[in-house]
Design a protein around this motif. Structure first.
Motif, mmCIF file in Angstrom:
data_model
loop_
_atom_site.group_PDB
_atom_site.id
_atom_site.type_symbol
_atom_site.label_atom_id
_atom_site.label_comp_id
_atom_site.label_asym_id
_atom_site.label_seq_id
_atom_site.Cartn_x
_atom_site.Cartn_y
_atom_site.Cartn_z
ATOM 1 N N TYR A 62 0.820 -1.230 0.000
ATOM 2 C CA TYR A 62 0.000 0.000 0.000
ATOM 3 C C TYR A 62 0.850 1.275 0.000
ATOM 4 N N ARG A 63 2.176 1.178 0.178
ATOM 5 C CA ARG A 63 3.030 2.387 0.215
ATOM 6 C C ARG A 63 3.626 2.558 -1.185
ATOM 7 N N ALA A 111 -4.082 -3.711 0.506
ATOM 8 C CA ALA A 111 -4.236 -3.288 1.908
ATOM 9 C C ALA A 111 -3.921 -4.408 2.892
ATOM 10 N N ILE A 112 -3.923 -5.645 2.405
ATOM 11 C CA ILE A 112 -3.698 -6.786 3.292
ATOM 12 C C ILE A 112 -2.203 -7.071 3.349
ATOM 13 N N VAL A 113 -1.630 -6.918 4.523
ATOM 14 C CA VAL A 113 -0.176 -7.089 4.652
ATOM 15 C C VAL A 113 0.200 -8.519 4.230
ATOM 16 N N GLY A 141 6.967 -5.270 3.000
ATOM 17 C CA GLY A 141 7.736 -4.741 4.119
ATOM 18 C C GLY A 141 8.297 -5.830 5.013
ATOM 19 N N ASP A 142 9.123 -5.418 5.950
ATOM 20 C CA ASP A 142 9.690 -6.359 6.927
ATOM 21 C C ASP A 142 8.581 -7.041 7.729
ATOM 22 N N GLY A 143 7.523 -6.277 8.054
ATOM 23 C CA GLY A 143 6.428 -6.849 8.852
ATOM 24 C C GLY A 143 5.735 -7.985 8.125
ATOM 25 N N ALA A 144 5.627 -7.883 6.795
ATOM 26 C CA ALA A 144 4.932 -8.918 6.010
ATOM 27 C C ALA A 144 5.644 -10.265 6.089
ATOM 28 N N ASN A 171 12.267 -1.361 6.588
ATOM 29 C CA ASN A 171 12.389 -0.048 7.250
ATOM 30 C C ASN A 171 12.339 -0.214 8.773
ATOM 31 N N TYR A 173 10.290 -1.205 10.832
ATOM 32 C CA TYR A 173 9.050 -1.026 11.598
ATOM 33 C C TYR A 173 7.827 -1.558 10.869
ATOM 34 N N ALA A 174 6.935 -2.197 11.625
ATOM 35 C CA ALA A 174 5.589 -2.520 11.170
ATOM 36 C C ALA A 174 4.669 -1.661 12.043
ATOM 37 N N ILE A 175 4.166 -0.597 11.495
ATOM 38 C CA ILE A 175 3.515 0.494 12.247
ATOM 39 C C ILE A 175 4.475 0.902 13.370
ATOM 40 N N HIS A 239 3.799 5.813 10.175
ATOM 41 C CA HIS A 239 3.352 4.704 9.331
ATOM 42 C C HIS A 239 2.325 5.174 8.303
HETATM 43 C C1 LIG Z 1 -3.101 -9.157 7.366
HETATM 44 C C2 LIG Z 1 -2.974 -7.793 7.979
HETATM 45 N N1 LIG Z 1 -2.670 -7.675 9.278
HETATM 46 C C3 LIG Z 1 -2.536 -6.450 9.846
HETATM 47 C C4 LIG Z 1 -2.769 -5.315 9.107
HETATM 48 C C5 LIG Z 1 -2.600 -3.930 9.730
HETATM 49 N N2 LIG Z 1 -1.360 -3.356 9.229
HETATM 50 C C6 LIG Z 1 -1.364 -2.450 8.231
HETATM 51 S S1 LIG Z 1 0.181 -1.976 7.801
HETATM 52 C C7 LIG Z 1 0.895 -2.954 8.986
HETATM 53 C C8 LIG Z 1 2.388 -2.967 9.159
HETATM 54 C C9 LIG Z 1 3.134 -3.608 8.045
HETATM 55 O O1 LIG Z 1 4.511 -3.318 8.160
HETATM 56 P P1 LIG Z 1 5.535 -3.639 7.020
HETATM 57 O O2 LIG Z 1 5.155 -4.907 6.329
HETATM 58 O O3 LIG Z 1 6.888 -3.592 7.602
HETATM 59 O O4 LIG Z 1 5.331 -2.469 5.939
HETATM 60 P P2 LIG Z 1 5.632 -0.907 6.079
HETATM 61 O O5 LIG Z 1 4.340 -0.270 6.485
HETATM 62 O O6 LIG Z 1 6.717 -0.714 7.064
HETATM 63 O O7 LIG Z 1 6.007 -0.453 4.703
HETATM 64 C C10 LIG Z 1 -0.090 -3.641 9.688
HETATM 65 C C11 LIG Z 1 0.197 -4.549 10.798
HETATM 66 C C12 LIG Z 1 -3.133 -5.478 7.743
HETATM 67 N N3 LIG Z 1 -3.353 -4.426 6.937
HETATM 68 N N4 LIG Z 1 -3.207 -6.726 7.203
#
Ligand SMILES: Cc1ncc(C[n+]2csc(CCOP(=O)(O)OP(=O)(O)O)c2C)c(N)n1
Ligand SMILES: [Mg+2]
Length: 251
Positions: A62-63, A111-113, A141-144, A171, A173-175, A239
């Protein structure tokens, strides 16, 4: 890298920064609704990756405003999408997180990580079936990398030796969650290493990103299966527009 390309990358980074600042202003004025995730700080990575992977299919998070512009999508169509207008790149139905343009082989925005990673696996499978060997790039992202869909995708892409480039924008961070609070290490490439070759690169260095992505694309085009590139970067803003970012120091 030749001077012309370097200048083009710099121009797109500057355009991307100005676009994001304009979007931020319009969001604060109430012209744009919904979520808005800015790419400020990460432009070198977004632009260089797109310029390196000029042919082939791209799936992103989404970014993705700056990536869409670097892909060649008209910035006016991207901004119109943020405003929810029919002249937007997704006819105003997607908004900031769902910029979608098959004519530029750019399939979001999701929108779905991590939800788009299996989609990219399917696309890579389809492209090989069709005999189209440009390759597919999926950016996340790292969070994914903490989600199940990520590991399932590594597994099947590796087992089937699919032409897929995994590009992780780390980056940190995840949020508001720092990555080492929820993963055992900073380098998420370690998760992919049992499945495929991995490369780590400074995501703040446009030339380094360009060269790493270009080399990785050439590798997947040779039919050697997937590859994982991890670029370390830094988002300067929160975020999203609803995040004041108070959990990080300026340093
Ligand atoms: C499956 C899912 N879980 C939680 C969320 C809520 N959410 C939106 S962005 C995000 C953080 C993701 O972080 P990262 O993958 O590192 O990407 P960045 O925003 O740092 O580019 C979360 C937990 C979501 N959108 N989808
Ligand atoms: Mg992150």
């Amino acid at each position: 890298m030749n001077k012309l390309l370097a200048e083009e990358i710099y121009y797109l980074m500057e355009l991307g920064r100005r676009f994001e600042l304009a979007a931020k202003e319009h969001y604060m004025q109430g012209d744009i609704s919904g979520f808005l995730h800015l790419d400020i700080g990460q432009e070198a990575l977004s632009v260089a990756a797109m310029k390196a992977f000029e042919k082939g299919d791209v799936f992103s998070t989404y970014r993705e405003h700056v990536m869409a512009i670097a892909r060649g999508i008209d910035p006016k169509a991207v901004m119109a999408e943020l405003f929810g207008k029919v002249t937007g790149v997704s006819r105003g139905k997607g908004g900031s997180m769902h910029l979608f343009d098959p004519s530029h082989f750019f399939y979001g925005g999701d929108a779905i990580v991590g939800g788009h990673i299996p989609n990219a696996v399917g696309c890579a499978y389809a492209r090989r079936y069709q005999g189209i060997d440009d390759g597919v790039m999926v950016i996340f992202g790292d969070g994914a990398t903490n989600g199940g869909a990520f590991f399932e995708s590594l597994n099947i892409a590796s087992a089937w030796r699919l032409p897929l480039l995994f590009l992780c924008e780390n980056n940190r961070y995840a949020i508001g969650t720092e990555i080492t609070r929820v993963a055992p290490f900073l380098e998420q490439a370690k998760k992919a290493a049992p499945f495929m070759p991995t490369v780590e690169v400074d995501g703040m260095d446009a030339v380094a990103v360009y060269e790493a992505v270009r080399e990785a694309q050439q590798q997947i085009q040779r039919g050697h299966g997937p590859i994982f590139v991890e670029a370390f970067t830094c988002r300067y803003e929160g975020h999203s527009m609803s995040d004041a970012g108070s959990y990080r120091s300026p340093q």
